[in-house]
Enzyme design. Structure first.
Site, PDB file in Angstrom:
ATOM      1  CG  HIS A   1      -0.213  -0.031   2.532  1.00 45.25           C
ATOM      2  ND1 HIS A   1      -0.119  -1.168   3.286  1.00 45.25           N
ATOM      3  CD2 HIS A   1       0.472   0.916   3.202  1.00 45.25           C
ATOM      4  CE1 HIS A   1       0.583  -0.917   4.369  1.00 45.25           C
ATOM      5  NE2 HIS A   1       0.957   0.345   4.344  1.00 45.25           N
TER       6      HIS A   1
HETATM    7  C1  T46 Z   1       2.867   0.593   6.954  1.00 45.32           C
HETATM    8  C2  T46 Z   1       3.598  -0.685   7.163  1.00 45.32           C
HETATM    9  C3  T46 Z   1       5.079  -0.481   7.323  1.00 45.32           C
HETATM   10  C4  T46 Z   1      -4.391  -0.677  13.536  1.00 45.32           C
HETATM   11  O1  T46 Z   1      -5.490  -0.900  14.051  1.00 45.32           O
HETATM   12  N1  T46 Z   1      -3.610   0.343  13.982  1.00 45.32           N
HETATM   13  C5  T46 Z   1      -2.390   0.619  13.438  1.00 45.32           C
HETATM   14  O2  T46 Z   1      -1.724   1.563  13.890  1.00 45.32           O
HETATM   15  C6  T46 Z   1      -1.936  -0.189  12.359  1.00 45.32           C
HETATM   16  C7  T46 Z   1      -0.588   0.101  11.707  1.00 45.32           C
HETATM   17  C8  T46 Z   1      -2.720  -1.216  11.922  1.00 45.32           C
HETATM   18  N2  T46 Z   1      -3.932  -1.464  12.497  1.00 45.32           N
HETATM   19  C9  T46 Z   1      -4.719  -2.594  12.056  1.00 45.32           C
HETATM   20  C10 T46 Z   1      -5.265  -2.470  10.628  1.00 45.32           C
HETATM   21  C11 T46 Z   1      -5.316  -3.921  10.151  1.00 45.32           C
HETATM   22  O3  T46 Z   1      -6.529  -4.498  10.544  1.00 45.32           O
HETATM   23  O4  T46 Z   1      -3.890  -3.752  12.047  1.00 45.32           O
HETATM   24  C12 T46 Z   1      -4.185  -4.598  10.936  1.00 45.32           C
HETATM   25  C13 T46 Z   1      -2.932  -4.855  10.102  1.00 45.32           C
HETATM   26  O5  T46 Z   1      -2.557  -3.640   9.419  1.00 45.32           O
HETATM   27  P1  T46 Z   1      -1.945  -3.637   7.950  1.00 45.32           P
HETATM   28  O6  T46 Z   1      -2.526  -4.759   7.176  1.00 45.32           O
HETATM   29  O7  T46 Z   1      -2.092  -2.264   7.393  1.00 45.32           O
HETATM   30  O8  T46 Z   1      -0.404  -3.957   8.259  1.00 45.32           O
HETATM   31  P2  T46 Z   1       0.847  -3.911   7.262  1.00 45.32           P
HETATM   32  O9  T46 Z   1       1.940  -4.648   7.942  1.00 45.32           O
HETATM   33  O10 T46 Z   1       0.482  -4.351   5.885  1.00 45.32           O
HETATM   34  O11 T46 Z   1       1.247  -2.344   7.163  1.00 45.32           O
HETATM   35  C14 T46 Z   1       1.709  -1.666   8.314  1.00 45.32           C
HETATM   36  C15 T46 Z   1       1.033  -0.290   8.442  1.00 45.32           C
HETATM   37  O12 T46 Z   1      -0.398  -0.460   8.393  1.00 45.32           O
HETATM   38  C16 T46 Z   1       1.431   0.645   7.329  1.00 45.32           C
HETATM   39  O13 T46 Z   1       1.075   1.975   7.685  1.00 45.32           O
HETATM   40  O14 T46 Z   1       3.391   1.515   6.349  1.00 45.32           O
HETATM   41  O15 T46 Z   1       3.119  -1.474   8.254  1.00 45.32           O
END
Ligand code: T46
Length: 134
Positions: free
Chosen positions: A51
């Site tokens: 993303h």
């Molecule tokens: C990024 C990379 C490096 C939350 O509720 N609060 C938070 O602060 C974050 C980061 C995530 N979430 C929830 C949203 C999703 O349901 O945790 C779940 C996993 O998040 P996501 O699929 O977005 O995780 P990554 O590892 O793909 O991405 C993350 C960050 O979201 C993003 O900002 O830059 O790490």
């Protein structure tokens, strides 16, 4: 659109007991921090990310283990191996990011300049390219 990536050395306060790294808003960080999260226990073969953010600034630090972070902005693709706790990857703004090859012991800490906001995410690559070129 604002976009930037940079590897930043972090100051170590080391002595014969080991090492310590400290962050202070306004002193040794490229932005004021509103949120901290960490990613750990990533299963073998799993990649994350895929993303971009519209505005968010983040500093990624592999405080344990290693991970490869691929970034793309302004048509430029970079690969960053994060494998040391005294180095951070700054990702600012409109940058596509993917995280690959997590080591089993990887703990990736992320400092962010804003609260979690799903509206700031672009999770579709075609949309990212369209908005980048707009
Ligand atoms: C990024 C990379 C490096 C939350 O509720 N609060 C938070 O602060 C974050 C980061 C995530 N979430 C929830 C949203 C999703 O349901 O945790 C779940 C996993 O998040 P996501 O699929 O977005 O995780 P990554 O590892 O793909 O991405 C993350 C960050 O979201 C993003 O900002 O830059 O790490």
């Amino acid at each position: 659109m604002t976009a930037n990536t940079a590897l930043i050395p972090l100051q170590i306060h080391g002595d014969d007991r080991g090492s310590l790294i400290a962050f202070e808003n306004g002193h040794n960080l490229p932005f004021d921090v509103k949120r901290v999260y960490y990613i750990y226990g990533t299963q073998a073969g799993v990649s994350r990310g895929f993303h971009a953010h519209r505005k968010l600034k983040q500093l990624l630090i592999a405080v344990s283990g290693s991970v490869t972070v691929k970034t793309e902005h302004d048509g430029k693709t970079e690969t960053h191996l994060l494998n040391r706790p005294d180095e951070g990857l700054l990702i600012e703004g409109f940058v596509w990011r993917e995280m690959h090859d997590f080591s089993p012991d990887c703990v990736l800490i992320v400092l962010a300049d804003d609260y979690y906001n799903e509206a700031d995410y672009i999770r579709d690559y075609a949309t990212f390219k369209r908005e980048e070129n707009a």
